[in-house]
Scaffold this motif. Structure first.
Motif, PDB file in Angstrom:
ATOM      1  N   PHE A  36       0.842  -1.186   0.000  1.00  0.00           N
ATOM      2  CA  PHE A  36       0.000   0.000   0.000  1.00  0.00           C
ATOM      3  C   PHE A  36       0.884   1.244   0.000  1.00  0.00           C
ATOM      4  O   PHE A  36       2.012   1.225   0.488  1.00  0.00           O
ATOM      5  N   ASP A  37       0.366   2.339  -0.525  1.00  0.00           N
ATOM      6  CA  ASP A  37       1.043   3.628  -0.440  1.00  0.00           C
ATOM      7  C   ASP A  37       0.589   4.292   0.853  1.00  0.00           C
ATOM      8  O   ASP A  37      -0.609   4.455   1.089  1.00  0.00           O
ATOM      9  N   VAL A  38       1.552   4.675   1.695  1.00  0.00           N
ATOM     10  CA  VAL A  38       1.241   5.183   3.035  1.00  0.00           C
ATOM     11  C   VAL A  38       1.840   6.567   3.205  1.00  0.00           C
ATOM     12  O   VAL A  38       3.027   6.777   2.953  1.00  0.00           O
ATOM     13  N   PHE A  39       1.007   7.508   3.645  1.00  0.00           N
ATOM     14  CA  PHE A  39       1.445   8.866   3.965  1.00  0.00           C
ATOM     15  C   PHE A  39       1.005   9.149   5.392  1.00  0.00           C
ATOM     16  O   PHE A  39      -0.153   8.918   5.746  1.00  0.00           O
ATOM     17  N   VAL A  40       1.941   9.623   6.228  1.00  0.00           N
ATOM     18  CA  VAL A  40       1.636   9.867   7.636  1.00  0.00           C
ATOM     19  C   VAL A  40       1.964  11.310   7.981  1.00  0.00           C
ATOM     20  O   VAL A  40       3.033  11.812   7.649  1.00  0.00           O
ATOM     21  N   GLN A  41       1.021  11.964   8.670  1.00  0.00           N
ATOM     22  CA  GLN A  41       1.215  13.322   9.171  1.00  0.00           C
ATOM     23  C   GLN A  41       1.193  13.282  10.692  1.00  0.00           C
ATOM     24  O   GLN A  41       0.385  12.547  11.287  1.00  0.00           O
ATOM     25  N   ASP A  42       2.023  14.072  11.304  1.00  0.00           N
ATOM     26  CA  ASP A  42       2.030  14.241  12.762  1.00  0.00           C
ATOM     27  C   ASP A  42       2.091  12.911  13.515  1.00  0.00           C
ATOM     28  O   ASP A  42       1.511  12.778  14.588  1.00  0.00           O
ATOM     29  N   ASP A  43       2.767  11.918  12.990  1.00  0.00           N
ATOM     30  CA  ASP A  43       2.970  10.603  13.614  1.00  0.00           C
ATOM     31  C   ASP A  43       1.707   9.801  13.879  1.00  0.00           C
ATOM     32  O   ASP A  43       1.775   8.718  14.461  1.00  0.00           O
ATOM     33  N   SER A  44       0.521  10.282  13.486  1.00  0.00           N
ATOM     34  CA  SER A  44      -0.674   9.501  13.806  1.00  0.00           C
ATOM     35  C   SER A  44      -1.804   9.595  12.779  1.00  0.00           C
ATOM     36  O   SER A  44      -2.744   8.821  12.837  1.00  0.00           O
ATOM     37  N   ILE A  45      -1.713  10.522  11.831  1.00  0.00           N
ATOM     38  CA  ILE A  45      -2.780  10.699  10.845  1.00  0.00           C
ATOM     39  C   ILE A  45      -2.344  10.019   9.545  1.00  0.00           C
ATOM     40  O   ILE A  45      -1.413  10.466   8.881  1.00  0.00           O
ATOM     41  N   PHE A  46      -3.023   8.928   9.208  1.00  0.00           N
ATOM     42  CA  PHE A  46      -2.659   8.115   8.051  1.00  0.00           C
ATOM     43  C   PHE A  46      -3.581   8.370   6.876  1.00  0.00           C
ATOM     44  O   PHE A  46      -4.801   8.492   7.048  1.00  0.00           O
ATOM     45  N   THR A  47      -3.001   8.416   5.688  1.00  0.00           N
ATOM     46  CA  THR A  47      -3.734   8.346   4.433  1.00  0.00           C
ATOM     47  C   THR A  47      -3.090   7.198   3.663  1.00  0.00           C
ATOM     48  O   THR A  47      -1.885   7.207   3.414  1.00  0.00           O
TER      49      THR A  47
END
Length: 101
Positions: A36-47
């Motif tokens: 899967f393609d994974v993008f993480v913001q602020d260590d806890s918000i996943f897209t």
């Protein structure tokens, strides 16, 4: 009439969710290992995007819930490819031409 008649298969799923940041590495690694393609913001918000799903969605969500130590809300969007075209410029004209793919 069956609901499946005329329904197209899912080409892409996009998930958005928040996790316990203590488990970020485990969850990110697991999803990446699945391709899967994974993008993480602020260590806890996943897209997360999953092209051409080939497993049961519920199973994968249960796996990441287990890694997180508790369930969390997942927003799931499903995308269906209605058409795919390649646009190119013809050598003798300035107008783009279209090819079906």
């Amino acid at each position: 009439m069956s609901q499946d008649q005329g329904a197209s298969s899912i080409d892409l799923i996009r998930w958005t969710f928040n996790i316990n940041s203590d488990h970020r590495a485990e969850i990110e690694g697991h999803l990446s290992d699945l391709g899967f393609d994974v993008f993480v913001q602020d260590d806890s918000i996943f897209t997360v995007t999953w092209e051409e799903p080939d497993r049961e969605v519920d199973e994968v969500i249960e796996e990441i819930w287990a890694l997180n130590g508790e369930a969390f809300e997942v927003t799931q969007e499903e995308f269906h490819r209605l058409g795919m075209h390649t646009l190119t410029q013809a050598e003798d004209e300035g107008e783009p031409t279209q090819e079906a793919a």
